[in-house]
Write a protein that holds these residues in place. Sequence first.
Motif, short mmCIF file in Angstrom:
data_model
loop_
_atom_site.label_atom_id
_atom_site.label_comp_id
_atom_site.label_asym_id
_atom_site.label_seq_id
_atom_site.Cartn_x
_atom_site.Cartn_y
_atom_site.Cartn_z
N GLU A 23 98.32 87.74 66.44
CA GLU A 23 98.87 87.26 65.99
C GLU A 23 99.60 88.11 64.55
O GLU A 23 100.29 86.77 63.69
CB GLU A 23 98.35 85.76 65.99
CG GLU A 23 98.61 85.25 67.03
CD GLU A 23 97.82 83.55 66.87
OE1 GLU A 23 97.91 83.40 65.74
OE2 GLU A 23 97.39 83.33 68.12
N ALA A 24 98.44 88.48 63.65
CA ALA A 24 98.88 88.59 62.09
C ALA A 24 99.85 89.71 62.40
O ALA A 24 100.41 90.03 61.14
CB ALA A 24 97.37 89.59 61.48
N SER A 26 102.95 89.59 63.80
CA SER A 26 104.34 89.09 64.16
C SER A 26 103.64 87.74 64.36
O SER A 26 103.08 87.19 64.99
CB SER A 26 104.57 89.53 65.62
OG SER A 26 106.04 89.26 65.72
N ALA A 27 104.45 86.95 63.88
CA ALA A 27 104.90 85.43 64.02
C ALA A 27 105.31 85.26 65.72
O ALA A 27 104.43 84.44 66.34
CB ALA A 27 106.68 85.06 63.47
N TRP A 28 105.66 85.69 66.98
CA TRP A 28 105.94 85.77 68.07
C TRP A 28 105.43 87.38 68.53
O TRP A 28 105.40 87.86 68.41
CB TRP A 28 106.90 85.39 68.10
CG TRP A 28 107.77 84.38 68.01
CD1 TRP A 28 107.99 83.77 66.76
CD2 TRP A 28 107.20 82.94 68.31
NE1 TRP A 28 108.32 82.61 66.41
CE2 TRP A 28 108.16 81.72 68.10
CE3 TRP A 28 106.54 82.45 69.74
CZ2 TRP A 28 107.95 80.63 67.95
CZ3 TRP A 28 106.86 81.44 69.99
CH2 TRP A 28 107.30 80.64 69.76
N GLU A 102 113.45 87.65 67.27
CA GLU A 102 112.37 87.76 67.08
C GLU A 102 111.52 86.47 68.52
O GLU A 102 110.09 87.02 69.15
CB GLU A 102 110.95 87.96 66.27
CG GLU A 102 111.43 85.68 65.47
CD GLU A 102 109.76 85.89 64.09
OE1 GLU A 102 109.69 84.57 64.11
OE2 GLU A 102 109.15 86.67 63.94
N ARG A 103 111.82 85.90 68.92
CA ARG A 103 111.31 85.42 70.50
C ARG A 103 112.62 85.13 71.30
O ARG A 103 112.12 85.27 72.79
CB ARG A 103 112.07 83.63 69.94
CG ARG A 103 110.96 83.15 69.09
CD ARG A 103 111.17 81.32 68.62
NE ARG A 103 110.92 80.68 70.00
CZ ARG A 103 110.94 79.52 69.93
NH1 ARG A 103 110.83 79.26 68.55
NH2 ARG A 103 110.36 78.99 70.70
N ARG A 145 103.49 80.60 72.55
CA ARG A 145 102.56 82.16 72.18
C ARG A 145 102.23 82.42 73.46
O ARG A 145 102.26 84.05 73.75
CB ARG A 145 102.23 82.11 71.47
CG ARG A 145 102.46 81.10 69.85
CD ARG A 145 101.68 81.98 68.85
NE ARG A 145 101.04 82.83 69.28
CZ ARG A 145 101.28 84.25 68.24
NH1 ARG A 145 102.48 83.83 67.38
NH2 ARG A 145 100.89 85.37 67.93
#
Length: 202
Positions: A23-24, A26-28, A102-103, A145
């Motif tokens: 998780e650190a 990337s936000a996704w 990013e999603r 997530r």
Amino acid sequence: MSFLAASLAALLPFGAPTQPQDEAASAWPAFSYTFLQAEYATVDVDGLSDDPDGYALTGSFAINESFFAIVTYSDTSASVSGFDVDLDATTLGLGYHHPLNERTDLVVMASYVDAQLEADGFGFSGEADDQGFSLSGGLRFWALRQLELAANVRYIDLDESGDDTSFGGNALFYATRNVAVVAGVTIADDSDTFSVGLRLAL
């Protein structure tokens, strides 16, 4: 469209699964295109009293940051007008993916299809070979997530069995970092397919 084209359109893979990352970083989680998959599918074909069912085994390998290679073997069987029918198919494909954000990833794929149909009943038996190609395009989207949703449209054209366009969707829930449960549905002109399986991101 024939039973052959309907079954192949349903069992061709939707695309590669995902592999959540730290998780650190990337936000996704990042989408991964290297995986192994096994699934069971049942096909509701108009005009058949016995719904075909079978399994599919798929492997995908990321060639670089944009391209991946994919291979699928499937085995589907049914009873058609008193004949026991078995369909074996192998698909070899090359795919391209591009991040929209990013999603979300855009994914397109072209595949070569080789199929063998065997029928046995009433003291007779026979087999037929068919070849063709498949083109598909779709989106992969992180809803949560640990939950990925995907949708695609696929066109398949076989030399002897004709062509068809199908629409598919699936959901992947990651129980662990690398293992996901997948459920999918595919809707074609005269068939609906439902599948469940497991994917292992490598």
